[in-house]
Design a protein around this motif. Structure first.
Motif, mmCIF file in Angstrom:
data_model
loop_
_atom_site.group_PDB
_atom_site.id
_atom_site.type_symbol
_atom_site.label_atom_id
_atom_site.label_comp_id
_atom_site.label_asym_id
_atom_site.label_seq_id
_atom_site.Cartn_x
_atom_site.Cartn_y
_atom_site.Cartn_z
ATOM 1 N N TYR A 133 -18.902 64.836 74.702
ATOM 2 C CA TYR A 133 -18.626 63.779 73.723
ATOM 3 C C TYR A 133 -19.794 63.626 72.746
ATOM 4 C CZ TYR A 133 -18.826 58.841 72.214
ATOM 5 O OH TYR A 133 -18.977 57.677 71.489
ATOM 6 N N ALA A 134 -21.019 63.619 73.266
ATOM 7 C CA ALA A 134 -22.205 63.378 72.440
ATOM 8 C C ALA A 134 -22.556 64.554 71.539
ATOM 9 C CB ALA A 134 -23.400 63.046 73.335
ATOM 10 N N PHE A 139 -29.416 60.227 70.494
ATOM 11 C CA PHE A 139 -29.068 59.099 71.350
ATOM 12 C C PHE A 139 -29.870 57.868 70.935
ATOM 13 C CE2 PHE A 139 -27.780 61.688 75.387
ATOM 14 C CZ PHE A 139 -26.603 62.052 74.746
ATOM 15 N N VAL A 140 -29.234 56.709 71.068
ATOM 16 C CA VAL A 140 -29.891 55.421 70.818
ATOM 17 C C VAL A 140 -29.602 54.516 72.001
ATOM 18 C CG1 VAL A 140 -29.865 53.322 69.401
ATOM 19 C CG2 VAL A 140 -29.781 55.577 68.300
ATOM 20 N N ALA A 141 -30.616 53.779 72.473
ATOM 21 C CA ALA A 141 -30.425 52.827 73.571
ATOM 22 C C ALA A 141 -31.403 51.675 73.413
ATOM 23 C CB ALA A 141 -30.627 53.510 74.925
ATOM 24 N N HIS A 142 -31.050 50.545 74.011
ATOM 25 C CA HIS A 142 -31.945 49.386 74.036
ATOM 26 C C HIS A 142 -32.771 49.449 75.320
ATOM 27 C CE1 HIS A 142 -33.290 45.449 72.799
ATOM 28 N NE2 HIS A 142 -33.093 44.982 74.025
ATOM 29 N N HIS A 143 -34.099 49.342 75.168
ATOM 30 C CA HIS A 143 -34.993 49.579 76.317
ATOM 31 C C HIS A 143 -34.697 50.951 76.903
ATOM 32 C CE1 HIS A 143 -35.565 44.965 76.997
ATOM 33 N NE2 HIS A 143 -36.162 45.416 75.916
ATOM 34 N N ALA A 144 -34.865 51.973 76.081
ATOM 35 C CA ALA A 144 -34.380 53.313 76.363
ATOM 36 C C ALA A 144 -35.065 53.994 77.543
ATOM 37 C CB ALA A 144 -34.528 54.186 75.115
ATOM 38 N N SER A 145 -36.203 53.500 77.995
ATOM 39 C CA SER A 145 -36.899 54.164 79.099
ATOM 40 C C SER A 145 -36.038 54.202 80.361
ATOM 41 C CB SER A 145 -38.235 53.480 79.393
ATOM 42 O OG SER A 145 -38.031 52.120 79.747
ATOM 43 N N HIS A 146 -35.222 53.164 80.556
ATOM 44 C CA HIS A 146 -34.325 53.119 81.721
ATOM 45 C C HIS A 146 -33.298 54.241 81.646
ATOM 46 C CE1 HIS A 146 -31.989 51.413 84.999
ATOM 47 N NE2 HIS A 146 -30.921 51.353 84.227
ATOM 48 N N ILE A 167 -33.860 60.361 72.519
ATOM 49 C CA ILE A 167 -33.373 58.996 72.665
ATOM 50 C C ILE A 167 -34.279 58.078 71.850
ATOM 51 C CG2 ILE A 167 -32.843 57.093 74.216
ATOM 52 C CD1 ILE A 167 -32.371 58.984 76.440
ATOM 53 N N VAL A 168 -33.698 57.395 70.894
ATOM 54 C CA VAL A 168 -34.455 56.470 70.057
ATOM 55 C C VAL A 168 -34.258 55.063 70.601
ATOM 56 C CG1 VAL A 168 -34.837 55.598 67.730
ATOM 57 C CG2 VAL A 168 -34.059 57.963 68.066
#
Length: 239
Positions: A133-134, A139-146, A167-168
């Motif tokens: 899919y990606a 990639f983008v995530a909030h608090h991406a370290s997790h 991942i940004v």
């Protein structure tokens, strides 16, 4: 990207479920498939204009914070964007099979029950579908370290290949736009920006709220002169 030659292979993989290892299927075809996807990842996204950058904003729900200590992914949710615009109908969501008992506090937080994940697809199958899919999107995530720690662990242990997507973290944007803003949680940042809090701690719900944050701050960083991710990183480094 050359995904079509692998679709028939993927169908064959999906029909060969087993229940060993981190999330299920472990075979050379899967490993070869994911490695192919990783090789096709675009390495030029740092210099793409933000208004044209294709991203996958995603979130995961997990049993805890430490994959190396046995914590597992329970669900993945995502939506696609181009620049600040969400692409309608381009969402992804899946529960993930989990063969142990989900801690009570996690069930209460996420609403995911043992019954729901008992017959869900194995992790390997979900990850292959997610990477398909990606494609080569950033990639983008909030608090991406997790998210990053889990995807790195899964790629290494499940598929024996490094995780190569960029991942940004949303903080790269909002911290350069509002450097004195001391808000951290997704809820507080959404409230600060007038975004309704909906389906919190549901992977797709959190991904959609994060996407709305990304949309707002992509436009704001462009207004202060950041035209690319490279500009964002350079500005963030000077904070």
């Amino acid at each position: 990207m050359a995904f079509e030659p692998f679709l028939q292979l993927l169908r064959g993989i999906q029909g060969k479920r087993t229940h060993n290892g981190l999330g299920g299927i472990q075979n050379s075809q899967q490993i070869a498939y994911l490695r192919h996807l990783q090789k096709e990842i675009n390495q030029e996204e740092l210099n793409v204009a933000l208004q044209n950058l294709h991203v996958v904003v995603f979130d995961i729900e997990t049993t805890g914070f430490f994959p190396e200590k046995g914590d597992s992914i329970l669900s993945i949710g995502a939506t696609k964007m181009r620049g600040s615009e969400m692409i309608e109908g381009e969402t992804f969501y899946s529960l993930v099979q989990y063969g142990e008992v989900i801690p009570d506090e996690i069930q209460q937080l996420t609403g995911i029950t043992n019954e729901q994940v008992k017959d869900a697809p194995p992790l390997a199958e979900v990850m292959i579908k997610f990477f398909q899919y990606a494609k080569d999107h950033t990639f983008v995530a909030h608090h991406a370290s997790h998210e990053k720690s889990f995807l790195q662990y899964v790629s290494s242990k499940q598929f024996r290949t490094p995780f190569k997507h960029r991942i940004v973290d949303t903080s790269f944007l909002y911290k350069i736009v509002e450097p004195n803003l001391n808000l951290i949680s997704l809820e507080s940042l959404c409230q600060h920006n007038g975004i309704p809090i909906e389906n919190r701690h549901h992977a797709l719900g959190d991904a959609m709220m994060t996407a709305k944050l990304w949309s707002i701050y992509v436009e704001k960083v462009q207004q202060i002169g950041c035209e690319t991710l490279n500009d964002v990183y350079n500005r963030f480094a000077r904070l």
